[in-house]
Design a protein around this motif. Structure first.
Motif, short mmCIF file in Angstrom:
data_model
loop_
_atom_site.label_atom_id
_atom_site.label_comp_id
_atom_site.label_asym_id
_atom_site.label_seq_id
_atom_site.Cartn_x
_atom_site.Cartn_y
_atom_site.Cartn_z
N LEU A 9 0.83 -1.20 0.00
CA LEU A 9 0.00 0.00 0.00
C LEU A 9 0.86 1.25 0.00
CD1 LEU A 9 -2.71 1.43 0.14
CD2 LEU A 9 -2.70 1.09 2.62
N ASP A 10 1.93 1.22 0.81
CA ASP A 10 2.82 2.37 0.86
C ASP A 10 3.41 2.65 -0.51
OD1 ASP A 10 4.60 4.30 2.46
OD2 ASP A 10 6.08 3.05 1.44
N ARG A 11 3.83 1.61 -1.21
CA ARG A 11 4.40 1.81 -2.55
C ARG A 11 3.35 2.32 -3.54
NH1 ARG A 11 8.17 -3.69 -2.95
NH2 ARG A 11 10.05 -2.77 -2.02
N GLY A 12 2.13 1.80 -3.43
CA GLY A 12 1.08 2.27 -4.32
C GLY A 12 0.79 3.75 -4.13
N LEU A 13 0.77 4.19 -2.88
CA LEU A 13 0.54 5.60 -2.61
C LEU A 13 1.71 6.45 -3.09
CD1 LEU A 13 -0.99 5.29 0.97
CD2 LEU A 13 -2.19 5.84 -1.14
N ARG A 14 2.92 5.90 -2.97
CA ARG A 14 4.09 6.63 -3.47
C ARG A 14 4.05 6.74 -4.99
NH1 ARG A 14 9.01 3.51 -1.61
NH2 ARG A 14 10.11 5.15 -2.75
N VAL A 15 3.53 5.72 -5.67
CA VAL A 15 3.36 5.81 -7.13
C VAL A 15 2.50 7.02 -7.48
CG1 VAL A 15 2.21 4.75 -9.12
CG2 VAL A 15 3.71 3.38 -7.67
N LEU A 16 1.38 7.17 -6.78
CA LEU A 16 0.49 8.30 -7.06
C LEU A 16 1.15 9.63 -6.74
CD1 LEU A 16 -2.89 6.84 -5.71
CD2 LEU A 16 -2.10 6.95 -8.07
N SER A 53 -8.61 2.81 -12.27
CA SER A 53 -8.58 4.13 -12.92
C SER A 53 -7.78 5.16 -12.15
CB SER A 53 -10.01 4.66 -13.18
OG SER A 53 -10.73 3.78 -14.00
N MET A 54 -6.88 4.69 -11.29
CA MET A 54 -6.06 5.60 -10.52
C MET A 54 -4.81 6.02 -11.29
SD MET A 54 -7.87 5.74 -7.76
CE MET A 54 -6.90 6.35 -6.40
N VAL A 55 -4.44 5.22 -12.28
CA VAL A 55 -3.30 5.51 -13.16
C VAL A 55 -3.76 5.28 -14.60
CG1 VAL A 55 -1.03 4.70 -13.93
CG2 VAL A 55 -1.48 4.99 -11.50
N ARG A 56 -3.29 6.10 -15.52
CA ARG A 56 -3.61 5.93 -16.94
C ARG A 56 -2.32 6.05 -17.76
NH1 ARG A 56 -3.37 10.60 -19.84
NH2 ARG A 56 -3.32 12.55 -18.63
N ARG A 57 -2.34 5.47 -18.95
CA ARG A 57 -1.23 5.58 -19.89
C ARG A 57 -1.65 6.47 -21.05
NH1 ARG A 57 2.49 0.99 -19.32
NH2 ARG A 57 1.59 -0.46 -17.80
N GLY A 61 2.63 5.77 -23.97
CA GLY A 61 2.90 4.78 -22.94
C GLY A 61 3.39 5.36 -21.63
N ARG A 62 3.37 6.67 -21.51
CA ARG A 62 3.80 7.30 -20.27
C ARG A 62 2.66 7.27 -19.25
NH1 ARG A 62 8.65 9.71 -20.96
NH2 ARG A 62 8.48 11.00 -19.09
N LEU A 63 3.02 7.16 -18.01
CA LEU A 63 2.05 6.99 -16.93
C LEU A 63 1.68 8.33 -16.30
CD1 LEU A 63 3.81 3.96 -15.24
CD2 LEU A 63 1.86 3.87 -16.79
N HIS A 64 0.39 8.49 -15.99
CA HIS A 64 -0.13 9.70 -15.34
C HIS A 64 -1.13 9.29 -14.27
CE1 HIS A 64 1.26 12.29 -18.77
NE2 HIS A 64 1.05 11.17 -19.44
N VAL A 65 -1.42 10.21 -13.37
CA VAL A 65 -2.50 9.98 -12.41
C VAL A 65 -3.81 9.88 -13.19
CG1 VAL A 65 -3.83 11.00 -10.52
CG2 VAL A 65 -1.34 11.13 -10.49
N GLY A 66 -4.65 8.91 -12.83
CA GLY A 66 -5.89 8.68 -13.55
C GLY A 66 -7.06 9.45 -13.00
N LEU A 67 -8.17 9.40 -13.74
CA LEU A 67 -9.36 10.16 -13.35
C LEU A 67 -10.03 9.59 -12.10
CD1 LEU A 67 -10.98 10.81 -16.85
CD2 LEU A 67 -9.64 12.38 -15.45
N GLY A 68 -9.71 8.34 -11.75
CA GLY A 68 -10.29 7.79 -10.53
C GLY A 68 -9.91 8.57 -9.29
N VAL A 69 -8.79 9.27 -9.36
CA VAL A 69 -8.35 10.09 -8.23
C VAL A 69 -9.33 11.24 -7.99
CG1 VAL A 69 -6.52 11.61 -7.39
CG2 VAL A 69 -5.94 9.46 -8.51
N LEU A 70 -9.93 11.74 -9.07
CA LEU A 70 -10.86 12.86 -8.94
C LEU A 70 -12.09 12.47 -8.11
CD1 LEU A 70 -10.81 14.42 -12.53
CD2 LEU A 70 -9.62 15.21 -10.48
N HIS A 71 -12.52 11.23 -8.28
CA HIS A 71 -13.68 10.77 -7.51
C HIS A 71 -13.38 10.81 -6.02
CE1 HIS A 71 -17.27 8.55 -6.44
NE2 HIS A 71 -16.52 7.68 -5.79
#
Length: 220
Positions: A9-16, A53-57, A61-71
């Protein structure tokens, strides 16, 4: 012995966190380097976050924060209103101008809490949900000032940038994890020195109310 935590979980949050700070996005290799973990781990984290939907390409192929974060972010706004409401009420009543809490959403400033003074015959009507570019208006410019490294102005004053004749004064909120400002807007002349003191005090109070609680001491 410290409280148990989830490394995944810590790593996932760090990804965001890392992706949110990377305007142009990152490749998996770049993200792995930033996190200091191997690519296989990053692939698994990204794959899971993409499913939610927390991450999108993008097309490259570059990674960005996804629209799920907006929810999730939208659920924070009522909390901000609850915290800031009493402070904004005190500010509005003290200076006789409409007070607001504004946060950054992308390149826009979003008003999430607004309080109008109860005793004035005339004041600006300013709606929750109002958006404008960060580069326009005192609220947005105060947020940008809060991003500045080194010396920065304690508050920002603007005139007629969002509405003809309207004067705004806002101060950035200094709290980790939130880019925001507290300010006022008026159609009349503003006593800058007096109002600025009230606005800066309100910004400090909101920041103190929103600051994370200190972690509990480790158990012996």
């Amino acid at each position: 012995m410290s409280a148990e935590t989830s490394q995944t979980l810590d790593r996932g949050l760090r990804v965001l966190d890392v992706l949110a700070a990377s305007a142009g996005g990152l490749t998996v290799t770049e993200l792995a380097a930033a996190l200091e973990v191997n690519r296989t781990v990053v692939y698994r984290l990204v794959s899971t976050l993409e499913q939610h939907s927390m991450v999108r390409r993008d097309a490259r192929g570059r990674l960005h924060v996804g629209l799920g974060v907006l929810h999730i972010a939208s659920a924070v706004h009522p909390v901000l209103r609850d915290v800031a409401g009493p402070v904004l009420r005190t500010l509005a009543e003290a200076v006789g101008h409409t007070a607001h809490l504004t946060v950054a959403e992308g390149n826009e400033a979003l008003a999430v809490a607004v309080v109008e003074p109860s005793w004035t015959d005339f004041h600006v009507s300013y709606r929750v949900g109002t958006r404008h570019p960060l580069l326009q208006g005192a609220a947005g410019k105060a947020i940008l000032a809060g991003r500045a490294q080194g010396p920065r102005p304690p508050y920002v004053v603007t005139l007629g940038e969002l509405q003809t004749g309207a004067q705004g004064l806002a101060a950035p909120i200094d709290v980790d994890g939130l880019e925001g400002s507290v300010g006022i807007v008026s159609m009349g002349d503003v006593d800058e020195r007096t109002v600025a003191e009230h606005v800066m005090r309100a910004a400090r109070e909101v920041a103190a109310a929103l600051a994370p609680a200190p972690p509990p001491p480790d158990e012996v």
